[in-house]
Each structure stands twice: as C-alpha cells, then as structure tokens.
Enzyme design. Structure first.
Site, PDB file in Angstrom:
ATOM      1  CD  GLU A 136      64.258 -76.254 -44.035  1.00 30.34           C
ATOM      2  OE1 GLU A 136      64.388 -76.607 -45.220  1.00 30.34           O
ATOM      3  OE2 GLU A 136      63.156 -75.943 -43.537  1.00 30.34           O
ATOM      4  NE  ARG A 158      69.678 -40.376 -31.113  1.00 29.22           N
ATOM      5  CZ  ARG A 158      69.117 -39.296 -31.629  1.00 29.22           C
ATOM      6  NH1 ARG A 158      69.813 -38.501 -32.428  1.00 29.22           N
ATOM      7  NH2 ARG A 158      67.860 -39.004 -31.366  1.00 29.22           N
ATOM      8  CD  GLN A 204      71.915 -50.135 -14.649  1.00 34.48           C
ATOM      9  OE1 GLN A 204      70.814 -49.940 -14.112  1.00 34.48           O
ATOM     10  NE2 GLN A 204      73.023 -50.323 -13.955  1.00 34.48           N
TER      11      GLN A 204
END
Length: 387
Positions: free
Chosen positions: A242, A268, A279
């Site tokens: 798991e 955007r 940056q």
C-alpha cells in the site's frame, strides 16, 4: 539505471489513461452505490482492480513496478482520486494478503471475483482506540470449535459501505504483542457484521468509508488467513504494497494537476503579460516539479525492492512520506497560483482536499519517520553519559 518504461508498459499506461478519462468520470455521482459498482466493474474488465493478482486467479499478474506504473496512470487519468484510492485500497490492503498468505482453496474461492471486479474488498483494522497502535486492538476473536466468534468495532474502513468481503484483524491473544493478532476473511453477509452510515469526508469523497461492527459474528476457522497469530506479519506485508503502489495514484494525480497549473500560468495574463513569465510563479512551478520528480523516484525505488522480494520496510516508508508531503504542498501551490479561482472549486482545490488524508492513512507520516529512525538505530536508544 533505466528510468524509461518498456513499450508494453507504456502502452498499458496509455490505455489506462484513455479508459479512466472516458469511463470513470469526475466523481460527481460518487455517492450513488450503483454508479460506484458500475465503474468498479468497468475497471475490473480493464484488469485494474486485480493488477497484481496472478493470472492463474484471474488477475493481470503484474509485478510491483508495473503495478505502480498502472496505478500512476489511473491517478493521472481519473479525475476522481477517491475512486482511484478505493481501487488501490481494495487491491493492496485486502486482495494482496489473500494472494500472498491464502491457502489454495482460499485463493480459488475469493481471488477470481475480487480480481475481475465482480466483488469489492475492504481491509478492517483501525479502531477508535487503536490506529497506529495496531498491536492493541480491542476487537476479539474467540475460538469455539471449528469457528471463531468476533466482537468489536472498526472505524475508517475504506470501501466498507460497498464491500462484499472484509479482510479483518482481531486479537486472538490479547496482550500477545506481535503474535497476538489474527487475520480473517469475512464475507459481508455474515450474521453479526454490520456497517454504519457512510462518512462525509473533507477529501477522497469518491471513496466510501464507514464503521464496521461485529456482534457475536461467527467466522469459520477455514477463513483464517495464514495461521492464528500471523495477523501482524500479514498486515506489515500489505502495508509495503500500500505505501508503495497506492501512492502511485497520487504521483499520477500530481502530474495532472502540475500540467493544468502550468497551462493556467501560460494563459493567465496580468500587467500585460502571462503570469508564467513572472519569476515568483515560474520558480514555484519548478519547485512543484522537483517535489513531484523526487517523490516519484523514491516510489519506484521502493517498488523495485518490492518486486525483488526485499524485506526492506524503510523504502516504502520514505516513499509514502515523500509522495504525501509533496502532494499536499503541490495542492497548496496549485491553489495559490490560481488566486481566487483556486478556492472556488475545480481541479486544484479538489486535489488539495484529496491530498490531505494521504499524510494520515497507511500509517501517519510521524509513524513512518519513527520506523525509519528505528532502522537507523536511533529510535528508542537512550543516551549514555560519560562517568
């Protein structure tokens, strides 16, 4: 060291991604048990819910590395991380114990329906008073002739509202430490086993979870997995699967969210330029990439060890920590870079909610660090003062 998948594995991953996008949806109808079962059966037909089960019992017969690759593709293609989580919990916490520790009769009985998608499995170990402290379970199993009588309660049991089979841990020798637990395979219609109402969770909403109650539940001795007292060993083995392969679904989901976040940053515009050129934004995306790639490498290192039969428990623990911490931070970053849109629903907000539980289930990250520290010879050691 070759970090590329072979052609067959790459083709399998592409097939899983296409299937997940086409047929598994986004989880908007996840609370409908009939819809959940429909998607489960489709995943079964694709060989996903029985990926690591040997072909002789109806599975795909994949090793740990290839299974992790498949689970990563499932997480990448399936927008419903809760459903991917349920598939992985079924396979690694419940089905693999039967695969590795079951008798031939037990494997012939339970594995084919569990591997094909006909049946769903749940692993019941956590209790209200024993989570990480698994050796102090209060659920009791008392031997009576050719059967055991089980009494107690389990909580946070993934898949329990829809499960057909439970792999369940109970104390046969209370206070017996590592050898005090025994694993049982209990069918859901066994008298005395009842499942409580489904939880309403902050994340992984597509994964049904509830309490499980046992009141004078009679289970045949033939349903003991391994042998009496082997429960802790079986649980430990399942957790290696798991903590490695289940978390591959998060690696895939992180890749998906990272890509959509980079696309958003390219599109955007603010102050007359795409925000991806700023940056502060570009560096955050690079940091997201570093965390993802680092976590992926640790996960596949653990998968390689598991495939080779290694007994190492540290590599799966480190992989679990790295992936879960990276997932939460990547979710936070994805929300931040979207601004107000990040808190109005959508992929980033959903992923963050789905990532939050990953630091808790399969053993909390604090417990994983304890395990790793113990392997380094640190945990539990007392300092020696010079005299």
């Amino acid at each position: 060291m070759n970090f590329d998948f072979d052609t067959e594995t790459a083709q399998m991953r592409d097939m899983v991604v296409r299937f997940a996008r086409r047929d598994l949806g986004d989880g908007t109808a996840a609370h409908d048990p009939l819809e959940f079962r429909r998607r489960w059966q489709l995943a079964g037909k694709q060989g996903i819910v029985g990926a690591s089960v040997p072909a002789a019992y109806g599975g795909s017969g994949l090793d740990a590395v290839t299974t992790a690759a498949l689970m990563e593709a499932l997480g990448y293609g399936c927008a419903d991380q809760g459903f991917a989580f349920s598939v992985a919990a079924h396979l690694f916490a419940a089905v693999m114990p039967v695969t590795e520790f079951g008798t031939e009769e037990q494997k012939q009985r339970w594995l084919p329906p569990l591997a094909s998608g006909e049946a769903i499995a749940a692993h019941a170990i956590t209790e209200p008073h024993a989570g990480s402290d698994a050796l102090n379970l209060r659920t009791r199993a008392t031997r009576k002739g050719d059967a055991y009588v089980l009494n107690g309660s389990k909580c946070f049991t993934t898949n329990s509202p829809v499960a057909d089979v439970f792999v369940l841990q109970a104390a046969t020798s209370p206070g017996g430490g590592f050898f005090g637990l025994t694993t049982f395979v209990v069918e859901a219609d066994t008298p005395g086993l009842t499942v409580g109402p489904r939880y309403d969770k902050v994340g992984l909403r597509g994964s049904p979870m509830a309490d499980v109650h046992l009141a004078d539940c009679v289970v045949p001795a033939a349903n003991v997995l391994g042998e009496e007292g082997a429960g802790a060993s079986i649980f430990s083995s399942s957790m290696k699967w798991e903590r490695t392969c289940l978390f591959a679904t998060y690696v895939g989901a992180m890749q998906r969210v990272l890509e959509s976040t980079a696309d958003y940053a390219r599109d955007r515009e603010q102050f007359g330029a795409a925000i991806g050129g700023f940056q502060a934004v570009s560096h955050r995306l690079v940091d997201m990439t570093i965390r993802l790639e680092s976590a992926r490498l640790l996960l596949y290192k653990a998968a390689c060890g598991l495939a080779a039969g290694s007994d190492d428990e540290v590599a799966p623990a480190l992989a679990k920590i790295a992936v879960s911490e990276a997932a939460v931070q990547l979710g936070l970053d994805a929300v931040q870079l979207r601004g107000a849109l990040g808190i109005l629903g959508g992929e980033a907000e959903t992923f963050l909610r789905d990532a939050l539980p990953s630091r808790i289930f399969s053993g909390t990250n604090e417990i994983q660090k304890n395990n790793a520290a113990r392997a380094l010879g640190l945990a539990g050691r007392r300092s020696r003062k010079r005299r």
